[in-house]
Design an enzyme around this catalytic site. Structure first.
Site, PDB file in Angstrom:
ATOM      1  N   LYS A 131      10.383  20.237  63.702  1.00 58.84           N
ATOM      2  CA  LYS A 131       9.847  18.914  63.396  1.00 58.84           C
ATOM      3  C   LYS A 131      10.942  17.870  63.597  1.00 58.84           C
ATOM      4  O   LYS A 131      12.116  18.240  63.512  1.00 58.84           O
ATOM      5  CB  LYS A 131       9.295  18.836  61.976  1.00 58.84           C
ATOM      6  CG  LYS A 131      10.176  19.341  60.848  1.00 58.84           C
ATOM      7  CD  LYS A 131      11.558  18.852  60.636  1.00 58.84           C
ATOM      8  CE  LYS A 131      11.856  17.399  60.409  1.00 58.84           C
ATOM      9  NZ  LYS A 131      13.327  17.100  60.289  1.00 58.84           N
ATOM     10  N   TYR A 216       8.066  14.878  55.962  1.00 54.75           N
ATOM     11  CA  TYR A 216       7.805  15.827  54.863  1.00 54.75           C
ATOM     12  C   TYR A 216       6.885  15.183  53.823  1.00 54.75           C
ATOM     13  O   TYR A 216       5.940  15.806  53.330  1.00 54.75           O
ATOM     14  CB  TYR A 216       9.107  16.246  54.182  1.00 54.75           C
ATOM     15  CG  TYR A 216       9.966  17.186  54.987  1.00 54.75           C
ATOM     16  CD1 TYR A 216       9.831  18.563  54.867  1.00 54.75           C
ATOM     17  CD2 TYR A 216      10.921  16.699  55.863  1.00 54.75           C
ATOM     18  CE1 TYR A 216      10.621  19.427  55.598  1.00 54.75           C
ATOM     19  CE2 TYR A 216      11.723  17.550  56.596  1.00 54.75           C
ATOM     20  CZ  TYR A 216      11.566  18.919  56.463  1.00 54.75           C
ATOM     21  OH  TYR A 216      12.358  19.773  57.198  1.00 54.75           O
TER      22      TYR A 216
HETATM   23  P1  NAD Z   1      22.471  19.485  65.128  1.00 53.63           P
HETATM   24  O1  NAD Z   1      23.053  18.209  65.629  1.00 53.63           O
HETATM   25  O2  NAD Z   1      23.244  20.239  64.120  1.00 53.63           O
HETATM   26  O3  NAD Z   1      22.206  20.467  66.369  1.00 53.63           O
HETATM   27  C1  NAD Z   1      21.640  20.000  67.573  1.00 53.63           C
HETATM   28  C2  NAD Z   1      22.008  20.943  68.696  1.00 53.63           C
HETATM   29  O4  NAD Z   1      21.530  20.379  69.920  1.00 53.63           O
HETATM   30  C3  NAD Z   1      23.529  21.114  68.857  1.00 53.63           C
HETATM   31  O5  NAD Z   1      23.811  22.472  69.087  1.00 53.63           O
HETATM   32  C4  NAD Z   1      23.855  20.299  70.111  1.00 53.63           C
HETATM   33  O6  NAD Z   1      24.952  20.810  70.830  1.00 53.63           O
HETATM   34  C5  NAD Z   1      22.575  20.439  70.896  1.00 53.63           C
HETATM   35  N1  NAD Z   1      22.394  19.388  71.894  1.00 53.63           N
HETATM   36  C6  NAD Z   1      22.016  19.594  73.164  1.00 53.63           C
HETATM   37  N2  NAD Z   1      21.967  18.445  73.838  1.00 53.63           N
HETATM   38  C7  NAD Z   1      22.349  17.487  72.996  1.00 53.63           C
HETATM   39  C8  NAD Z   1      22.521  16.081  73.116  1.00 53.63           C
HETATM   40  N3  NAD Z   1      22.267  15.437  74.279  1.00 53.63           N
HETATM   41  N4  NAD Z   1      22.935  15.406  72.042  1.00 53.63           N
HETATM   42  C9  NAD Z   1      23.148  16.015  70.850  1.00 53.63           C
HETATM   43  N5  NAD Z   1      23.002  17.356  70.678  1.00 53.63           N
HETATM   44  C10 NAD Z   1      22.617  18.075  71.746  1.00 53.63           C
HETATM   45  O7  NAD Z   1      21.004  19.152  64.630  1.00 53.63           O
HETATM   46  P2  NAD Z   1      20.108  20.030  63.645  1.00 53.63           P
HETATM   47  O8  NAD Z   1      20.292  19.520  62.265  1.00 53.63           O
HETATM   48  O9  NAD Z   1      20.318  21.456  63.905  1.00 53.63           O
HETATM   49  O10 NAD Z   1      18.636  19.556  64.086  1.00 53.63           O
HETATM   50  C11 NAD Z   1      17.996  20.080  65.245  1.00 53.63           C
HETATM   51  C12 NAD Z   1      16.467  19.907  65.093  1.00 53.63           C
HETATM   52  O11 NAD Z   1      16.051  20.604  63.923  1.00 53.63           O
HETATM   53  C13 NAD Z   1      16.012  18.462  64.911  1.00 53.63           C
HETATM   54  O12 NAD Z   1      14.793  18.272  65.572  1.00 53.63           O
HETATM   55  C14 NAD Z   1      15.791  18.331  63.403  1.00 53.63           C
HETATM   56  O13 NAD Z   1      14.802  17.384  63.054  1.00 53.63           O
HETATM   57  C15 NAD Z   1      15.339  19.736  63.050  1.00 53.63           C
HETATM   58  N6  NAD Z   1      15.679  20.094  61.658  1.00 53.63           N
HETATM   59  C16 NAD Z   1      14.716  20.677  60.901  1.00 53.63           C
HETATM   60  C17 NAD Z   1      15.005  21.056  59.603  1.00 53.63           C
HETATM   61  C18 NAD Z   1      13.968  21.773  58.781  1.00 53.63           C
HETATM   62  O14 NAD Z   1      14.157  21.896  57.579  1.00 53.63           O
HETATM   63  N7  NAD Z   1      12.902  22.271  59.383  1.00 53.63           N
HETATM   64  C19 NAD Z   1      16.267  20.808  59.068  1.00 53.63           C
HETATM   65  C20 NAD Z   1      17.234  20.224  59.876  1.00 53.63           C
HETATM   66  C21 NAD Z   1      16.928  19.864  61.182  1.00 53.63           C
END
Ligand code: NAD
Length: 365
Positions: A131, A216
């Site tokens: 999401k 949420y």
């Molecule tokens: P994060 O920044 O920690 O990770 C993102 C990943 O994408 C990294 O590994 C990064 O290297 C990669 N990436 C690839 N291309 C990129 C670019 N152009 N710019 C930035 N990063 C790039 O983020 P996250 O917290 O892991 O979130 C990822 C997804 O998960 C989002 O859509 C977020 O909304 C979702 N999320 C959901 C929950 C949940 O509880 N369901 C919790 C946190 C995040």
């Protein structure tokens, strides 16, 4: 209460079937473990999803997609993933030839979800997408169409739909345990840190707090009301117009439902402390707070009995087991892309209302 009648009373067949799938997944001895590949090895993949995949009965981590060789080297050792199943973003489409990967889980910045969901479906894989599903409803429609055309399931990572506290709250609403739900307040936000993070760039995040965690609160209202909002009014304010130049910082919004009932919500990147919902009913109320954390959810109910006093579960384990089981059983999955689309139609109306300063209608599915 016996499990089947309890399930039948859940709000909407979708939620009941999601819970049933989650239950079935953890009850059945699986014939096979499906192979899951993670696309994006950031915070959520590292701290929640990969550890949960060590516990799933019918799923296992078999593939990695990342732009960082350092990361994949570390991960391949930690999770025993052979180099043959590790892909860069450029080589991603080659997973079409990889029989070890059944499901692709998209855990990338929001604006990349559409591209990778469509590429995964074209590569003949089932797709699970974090999401918010996409930047807007139009993108959701394209993603749904691509998965349909490929004949693959599309699931959205609305983990709360598998958490007993939320499932029970929906039952309290549906069965009118405290009478009909009359009004809901739901809020989720946190104090945003690093000003350089992708979450503050519109091109990568699509929006701010609303897209990230406002969804949420929105989900809770839709689930507990048991009907879809038809109109919204919203305002957005910023205390730091430089840091939040591209995305929303704090959004307050109200939703009108067909029955005439209302819900009121707040989401923010400005402060910690909002992480809850309260459903006010004819004869009392029930609340969860914290409601959306990975663990430690706490419920309160009017009267003597706390229906929402439940043990912690691994949200990610449950959602991935349910999705895997739906594939193994050849069944539909909920929350599907349509669920993501419904949320995004409301989010689109919220952003329109912020711009117009007026009440805006939610577009039909
Ligand atoms: P994060 O920044 O920690 O990770 C993102 C990943 O994408 C990294 O590994 C990064 O290297 C990669 N990436 C690839 N291309 C990129 C670019 N152009 N710019 C930035 N990063 C790039 O983020 P996250 O917290 O892991 O979130 C990822 C997804 O998960 C989002 O859509 C977020 O909304 C979702 N999320 C959901 C929950 C949940 O509880 N369901 C919790 C946190 C995040």
């Amino acid at each position: 209460m016996k499990r089947r009648p309890f399930l039948q009373t859940l709000c909407g067949a979708g939620l009941a079937s999601a819970f049933a799938s989650a239950q079935t997944a953890s009850e059945k001895a699986p014939a096979k473990k499906l192979g899951w590949a993670l696309v994006g090895l950031g915070s959520l993949s590292t701290h929640q999803i990969a550890p949960a995949l060590l516990k799933t009965r019918n799923a296992k981590l078999t593939g990695l997609v990342s732009g960082s060789p350092d990361k994949t080297e570390k991960w391949s050792k930690q999770y025993s993933i052979d180099a043959a199943h590790i892909y860069s973003y450029e080589r991603f489409d080659e997973i079409i030839k990889d029989p070890a990967i059944d499901v692709v889980y998209i855990v990338l910045p929001n604006s990349m979800h559409k591209e990778y969901v469509i590429r995964a479906a074209k590569a003949g894989k089932h797709v699970f997408c974090e999401k918010p599903m996409a930047n807007d409803a139009e993108e959701c429609r394209e993603m749904i169409a691509a998965c349909k055309e490929a004949g693959k399931l599309l699931g959205i990572g609305y983990r709360c739909q598998f958490v007993p506290h939320h499932v029970e709250a929906v039952r309290l609403a549906k069965e009118k345990v405290f009478g009909q739900v009359k009004h809901i307040q739901a809020n989720f936000g946190f104090q945003s840190g690093d000003p350089k993070q992708w979450r503050l760039r519109k091109a990568l995040a699509g929006g701010g707090a609303m897209m990230d965690v406002g969804v949420y609160a929105l989900q809770s209202c839709r689930m507990l009301m048991g009907e879809e909002p038809t109109e919204v009014s919203a305002i957005e304010t910023k205390t730091d117009p430089v840091k939040f130049a591209e995305v929303d910082e704090t959004v307050n919004w109200q939703m009108k439902f067909p029955s005439g009932r209302m819900a009121q919500c707040c989401t923010t990147y400005l402060f910690n402390g909002y992480n809850d919902f309260t459903a006010v009913c004819e004869r009392g109320k029930f609340s969860l707070g914290p409601a959306y954390s990975y663990s430690g959810l706490k419920g309160t109910c009017s009267g003597g009995k706390n229906y929402l006093d439940m043990p912690d579960v691994d949200h990610f384990q449950l959602e991935m087991e349910a999705f895997s089981q739906a594939i193994l059983d050849g069944k539909e999955f909920h929350p599907s892309g349509e669920e993501g689309l419904r949320d995004m139609l409301v989010v689109d109306a919220i952003y329109r209302s912020i711009q117009s300063g007026k009440l805006e209608k939610v577009a039909p599915v």
